[in-house]
Design an enzyme around this catalytic site. Structure first.
Site, PDB file in Angstrom:
ATOM      1  N   GLY B  89       0.938  -1.178   0.170  1.00  0.00           N
ATOM      2  CA  GLY B  89       0.017  -0.029   0.028  1.00  0.00           C
ATOM      3  C   GLY B  89       0.911   1.221  -0.121  1.00  0.00           C
ATOM      4  O   GLY B  89       1.959   1.297  -0.591  1.00  0.00           O
ATOM      5  N   LEU B  90       0.392   2.361   0.733  1.00  0.00           N
ATOM      6  CA  LEU B  90       1.092   3.749   0.704  1.00  0.00           C
ATOM      7  C   LEU B  90       1.407   4.044  -0.814  1.00  0.00           C
ATOM      8  O   LEU B  90       2.588   4.470  -1.061  1.00  0.00           O
ATOM      9  CB  LEU B  90       2.362   3.466   1.661  1.00  0.00           C
ATOM     10  CG  LEU B  90       2.182   3.280   3.165  1.00  0.00           C
ATOM     11  CD1 LEU B  90       3.349   3.409   3.533  1.00  0.00           C
ATOM     12  CD2 LEU B  90       1.249   4.401   3.673  1.00  0.00           C
ATOM     13  N   CYS B  91       0.472   3.860  -1.689  1.00  0.00           N
ATOM     14  CA  CYS B  91       0.811   4.479  -2.736  1.00  0.00           C
ATOM     15  C   CYS B  91      -0.538   5.513  -3.490  1.00  0.00           C
ATOM     16  O   CYS B  91      -0.940   5.397  -4.507  1.00  0.00           O
ATOM     17  CB  CYS B  91       1.196   3.511  -3.907  1.00  0.00           C
ATOM     18  SG  CYS B  91       0.372   1.985  -3.737  1.00  0.00           S
ATOM     19  N   GLY B  92      -0.952   6.108  -2.575  1.00  0.00           N
ATOM     20  CA  GLY B  92      -2.626   7.136  -3.018  1.00  0.00           C
ATOM     21  C   GLY B  92      -3.271   6.282  -3.508  1.00  0.00           C
ATOM     22  O   GLY B  92      -3.824   5.178  -2.915  1.00  0.00           O
ATOM     23  N   PHE B  94      -3.650   4.560  -6.124  1.00  0.00           N
ATOM     24  CA  PHE B  94      -3.163   3.521  -7.116  1.00  0.00           C
ATOM     25  C   PHE B  94      -4.074   2.379  -6.973  1.00  0.00           C
ATOM     26  O   PHE B  94      -4.749   1.907  -8.188  1.00  0.00           O
ATOM     27  CB  PHE B  94      -1.764   2.963  -6.882  1.00  0.00           C
ATOM     28  CG  PHE B  94      -1.201   1.996  -7.692  1.00  0.00           C
ATOM     29  CD1 PHE B  94      -0.866   2.417  -9.070  1.00  0.00           C
ATOM     30  CD2 PHE B  94      -1.220   0.850  -7.347  1.00  0.00           C
ATOM     31  CE1 PHE B  94      -0.559   1.425  -9.939  1.00  0.00           C
ATOM     32  CE2 PHE B  94      -0.580  -0.162  -8.246  1.00  0.00           C
ATOM     33  CZ  PHE B  94      -0.348   0.211  -9.502  1.00  0.00           C
TER      34      PHE B  94
END
Lengths: 138, 295
Positions: B89-92, B94
């Site tokens: 995760g941690l990709c906005g 996406f």
């Protein structure tokens, strides 16, 4: 010799070679063929084997490919290889290792498609070994 | 009101968060560069494959008995959807946007009375769709492209797809992935893989251009039968590469924003910390002075 044929070798990962050459000998699925300039246009399958590139009347480069397709036109030869390696980069160790892995994969395959796939891998590994042996004889 | 000590702790914790997000941004930026180059270097193969396929299909056009991967099964009752997301995760937005699009498409098809099957690539998408469509899952793939996407990985997925197709498990196959536009923008793309839509170039070739003069070894059909599964693998490979590059781009942007927000937060907290400290000093002074005056 002025006339040359544009040779391109591409694998899925990148474009390996793109240069004018005198002649290339490609292991076609129906037998090896040499492509010179003004060759008749054709599309053919390629078996696992070695591509010889000729410059100035002698072999300038030899590349092992694991099968694919070739498109020949009057001015251009394009080979789409599944995998391509310079023959000079192959070592007996890596080839033997690969052959072993392929043999194991064939034994372990439990379904029809998996077996086909493994068989194919084995064919490639065997061709690689043959190519290597041929090189050492020369 | 928060005490001075609370504020100090808070500032420190935001500072360390900022360190992490800015490090993640750097990592994503360097991975992005690599992902972008490999996406670009895969293009020549796909382009030449398309050209070859185009001229082949042109010479086969109108003939019966074209391979089913090209012509389809003649019906479109069973749809297979391949959803490409990331493992982390941690990709906005996406993964969110991919999942939204997949959910939308699935619901649409279900409403039309079609059967839908799903193959999930990447852990995030699988987790998010599991509750709603868990029963439709055929297969899922994790850890794709951890060390850069390799063709072998794409090939595994493609082989699974062709295998299912040959067993008659589906009629139409679509892949949903994020197409890489630039480091800050990705576009959710739906691409049909089976039956393969021919590039428009093929139709031009059919009108009797010089392309129609190829010789084929062993035969058109045999080559096409080899070429089509290959092309499928290439399309999957391309989607994976695009998705990988998009993921890094999205993460870089998300982490850049997070770093900036953390900076703003630190500034605000520092101001509050200083004001509180000043107020406290003033208060103490007043206490001392008024105490002295009272004597």
């Amino acid at each position: 010799m002025a006339e040359k044929v544009e040779f391109e070798l591409v694998s899925p990962e990148r474009l390996l070679i793109s240069e004018p050459v005198e002649m290339v000998v490609v292991p076609g699925s129906e037998g090896d063929f040499g492509a010179l300039p003004r060759h008749a246009p054709m599309i053919t399958g390629v078996r696992p084997g070695v591509i010889d590139i000729y410059q100035d009347g002698k072999v300038s480069d030899r590349i092992f490919i694991a099968g694919g397709f070739a498109e020949v036109t009057e001015t251009r030869v394009t080979v789409l290889a599944e995998e391509a390696l310079r023959l000079a980069d192959l070592t007996a160790d890596t080839v033997a290792q690969r052959l072993r892995a392929a043999e194991e994969a064939v034994e372990e395959a439990d379904s029809e498609p998996a077996r086909n796939l493994a068989q194919r891998g084995l064919l490639v590994a065997r061709a690689m070994k043959a190519a290597l042996e041929q090189r050492t004889v020369h | 009101m928060a005490s001075l000590k609370d504020l100090r702790l808070r500032i420190n914790s935001v500072k360390s968060t900022r360190k992490i997000t800015s490090a993640m941004k750097m990592v994503a930026a360097s991975k992005l560069r690599r992902a972008q180059t490999s996406a670009e270097s895969a293009r020549p193969y796909a382009a030449r494959m398309e050209r070859m396929l185009g001229s082949l299909a042109a010479s086969l056009a109108g003939q019966t008995g074209a391979p089913r991967l090209l012509a389809g099964t003649g019906s479109d009752d069973v749809h297979l959807i391949i959803v490409t997301t990331s493992d982390r995760g941690l990709c906005g937005g996406f993964n969110g946007s991919i999942v939204r699009s997949a959910r939308h498409l699935t619901n649409d098809l279900l409403r039309q009375g079609k059967t839908v099957k799903l193959i999930l690539v990447g852990r995030k998408g699988r987790d998010q769709l599991k509750r709603e469509f868990g029963k439709l899952f055929l297969d899922s793939f994790d850890n794709i492209g951890r060390k850069g996407v390799t063709f072998a990985e794409a090939n595994t997925i493609a082989n699974r797809i062709t295998g299912l197709f040959e067993e008659g498990q589906f009629d139409v196959c679509t892949i949903i992935y994020n197409r890489f536009k630039s480091a800050i923008s990705q576009e959710v793309t739906r691409q049909q893989l089976v039956p393969f839509p021919l590039p428009p170039v093929a139709e031009e070739g059919a009108s009797g251009g010089p392309k129609a003069l190829y010789e084929y070894e062993p035969s058109e059909e045999a080559i096409l039968a080899e070429l089509l599964p290959r092309n499928l693998a290439i399309q999957v490979f391309r989607a994976l590469l695009e998705s990988n590059a998009s993921e890094q781009g999205a993460r870089m942007t998300a982490m850049d924003n997070a770093t900036r927000n953390a900076g703003d937060m630190i500034n605000n907290l520092t101001i509050r910390y200083n004001r509180t400290r000043q107020a406290q000093i003033t208060k103490e002074l007043i206490e001392i002075i008024s105490g002295a005056e009272a004597l």
